[in-house]
Write a protein that holds these residues in place. Sequence first.
Motif, PDB file in Angstrom:
ATOM      1  N   ASP A  16      45.415  47.948  41.954  1.00 37.33           N
ATOM      2  CA  ASP A  16      44.327  47.263  42.646  1.00 37.33           C
ATOM      3  C   ASP A  16      44.807  46.192  43.614  1.00 37.33           C
ATOM      4  O   ASP A  16      44.424  45.029  43.524  1.00 37.33           O
ATOM      5  CB  ASP A  16      43.359  46.649  41.628  1.00 37.33           C
ATOM      6  CG  ASP A  16      42.497  47.716  40.964  1.00 37.33           C
ATOM      7  OD1 ASP A  16      42.070  48.640  41.676  1.00 37.33           O
ATOM      8  OD2 ASP A  16      42.256  47.625  39.756  1.00 37.33           O
ATOM      9  N   ASP A  52      47.476  52.192  39.146  1.00 38.02           N
ATOM     10  CA  ASP A  52      46.195  51.559  39.474  1.00 38.02           C
ATOM     11  C   ASP A  52      46.342  50.040  39.462  1.00 38.02           C
ATOM     12  O   ASP A  52      45.871  49.349  38.565  1.00 38.02           O
ATOM     13  CB  ASP A  52      45.131  51.997  38.469  1.00 38.02           C
ATOM     14  CG  ASP A  52      43.807  51.312  38.717  1.00 38.02           C
ATOM     15  OD1 ASP A  52      43.522  50.998  39.885  1.00 38.02           O
ATOM     16  OD2 ASP A  52      43.071  51.083  37.747  1.00 38.02           O
ATOM     17  N   SER A  72      39.974  50.507  47.078  1.00 35.62           N
ATOM     18  CA  SER A  72      41.071  49.745  46.497  1.00 35.62           C
ATOM     19  C   SER A  72      42.370  50.264  47.094  1.00 35.62           C
ATOM     20  O   SER A  72      42.366  51.145  47.954  1.00 35.62           O
ATOM     21  CB  SER A  72      41.059  49.904  44.965  1.00 35.62           C
ATOM     22  OG  SER A  72      42.072  49.124  44.372  1.00 35.62           O
ATOM     23  N   ARG A  73      43.493  49.704  46.646  1.00 33.40           N
ATOM     24  CA  ARG A  73      44.800  50.194  47.103  1.00 33.40           C
ATOM     25  C   ARG A  73      45.735  50.229  45.913  1.00 33.40           C
ATOM     26  O   ARG A  73      46.349  49.233  45.549  1.00 33.40           O
ATOM     27  CB  ARG A  73      45.357  49.291  48.215  1.00 33.40           C
ATOM     28  CG  ARG A  73      46.744  49.728  48.724  1.00 33.40           C
ATOM     29  CD  ARG A  73      47.127  49.013  50.014  1.00 33.40           C
ATOM     30  NE  ARG A  73      47.132  47.581  49.887  1.00 33.40           N
ATOM     31  CZ  ARG A  73      48.238  46.821  49.769  1.00 33.40           C
ATOM     32  NH1 ARG A  73      49.432  47.388  49.750  1.00 33.40           N
ATOM     33  NH2 ARG A  73      48.136  45.511  49.687  1.00 33.40           N
ATOM     34  N   GLY A  74      45.787  51.381  45.280  1.00 28.92           N
ATOM     35  CA  GLY A  74      46.713  51.552  44.174  1.00 28.92           C
ATOM     36  C   GLY A  74      48.126  51.692  44.700  1.00 28.92           C
ATOM     37  O   GLY A  74      48.380  52.452  45.626  1.00 28.92           O
ATOM     38  N   GLY A 131      41.858  53.820  43.548  1.00 31.33           N
ATOM     39  CA  GLY A 131      43.022  53.538  42.715  1.00 31.33           C
ATOM     40  C   GLY A 131      43.019  54.247  41.387  1.00 31.33           C
ATOM     41  O   GLY A 131      43.897  54.007  40.565  1.00 31.33           O
ATOM     42  N   TYR A 182      39.367  45.229  43.788  1.00 34.80           N
ATOM     43  CA  TYR A 182      40.774  44.854  43.580  1.00 34.80           C
ATOM     44  C   TYR A 182      40.793  43.419  43.085  1.00 34.80           C
ATOM     45  O   TYR A 182      39.776  42.715  43.125  1.00 34.80           O
ATOM     46  CB  TYR A 182      41.593  45.004  44.874  1.00 34.80           C
ATOM     47  CG  TYR A 182      40.978  44.334  46.089  1.00 34.80           C
ATOM     48  CD1 TYR A 182      41.128  42.968  46.319  1.00 34.80           C
ATOM     49  CD2 TYR A 182      40.242  45.070  47.022  1.00 34.80           C
ATOM     50  CE1 TYR A 182      40.563  42.357  47.434  1.00 34.80           C
ATOM     51  CE2 TYR A 182      39.673  44.467  48.128  1.00 34.80           C
ATOM     52  CZ  TYR A 182      39.840  43.115  48.329  1.00 34.80           C
ATOM     53  OH  TYR A 182      39.280  42.506  49.432  1.00 34.80           O
TER      54      TYR A 182
END
Length: 420
Positions: A297, A295, A289-291, A262, A328
């Motif tokens: 998170d 970012d 993570s998953r931005g 992210g 995250y």
Amino acid sequence: MAAEHTERDYARARERYAEMGVDTEAALAALAAIPVSFHCWQGDDVGGFEDTGAALGGGLAVTGNYPGKARTADELRRDADAALAIVPGTHRFSLHASYLEAGRPVERNDLRPEHFAGWADWACDRGLGLDFNPTYFAHPLAESGFTLAHADAGVRRFWVEHGIACRKVGASFGDRIGRACVTNFWVPDGYKDTPADRRTPRERLARSLDEVFADPIDPRLNCDAVESKLFGIGSESYVVGSHEFYLGYAIRHGKLLCLDAGHFHPTEGIADKISAVLMWLPELLLHVSRGLRWDSDHVVTLTDDLRAIAQEVVRGEYLGRVRFGLDYFDASINRVAAWVIGARCLLKALLAALIEPTALLRQLELAGDFTGRLAVSEELKTLPLGAVWDHYCHTKGVPVGRHWLDDVRRYEREVLANRT
């Protein structure tokens, strides 16, 4: 009957993969050897157990107010136990320095291993490895947005001493548990608007890091990692510790480089970076993570980006050189479920990569048969990955399919609902 269906489906899936030259049993054995580091900050919204009187800061923001947040270290450990019990494999747990248990105020530059003894006891009892993170935010001396790169030498010295103390805590974990702790350094230092001087803060950060890492520590006890970021809230225009800064620092000083999924531009993935940086570094830490647009998170899901990360690690034969950690924080959903969803998705992505016919794909590519490479890659997407995953969960004694959610709902009714 459910178990019979699971094993019947797996037997068929195993045959399908065998037709492509894949040994699913070998893949599952490899998956079982991969630990994922669960992050403490998902369980309590990055709250920690100290009272500095400062806001979270550091460009960090947690949204949502789902009931049942952990309020004490014991509650957080209990929640982590609930999550770990329904994720297959043997894993690790990552702590921030602000999660100490001292019973009294302790300044961050005076942290000691005994302030984390409860965590070490817990990890030893459960066979978990521990990782550590200095906390360079949520403190009065971080409210300016600068810590290790601060213009004031006294402020810098405080944060240098914090980093030194954290490395000693990490080493104590490694010594107690018998597995090296990864102590990961991320600092939020940066400017909201365009700076007039980009050079000097980076020179200060480099000098501060040199002071933090001056004393060598046995890598069998503690490994240092440095983590970059592109931008954050309050540092949209300039982050001192950029990717290029830390890549150079890690190569020059022999540190692990941490790539956080992210921490780059929303259209930039980290999968392609893995083989590039591992040309020059012995090891890599990945924060999964998953931005989403920035970012933010979000909880990790089984996206193409996640699968690409897993593919690159497996295809490049880097499993022995890459460490995986979750990173995250989502307070809009059940926090225990957030841990489980992210961890299980990361493991699914790794399994999908492990049961690819990598040798066949390489053979086609080397022969210049890019048509065949594309065709096989697409056919793989509808092979019965789920049946192999369900078999893995069954053999590891954790719920198969969505039935893990029943355990989380039960835990919510019996434990989380009673927290006010």
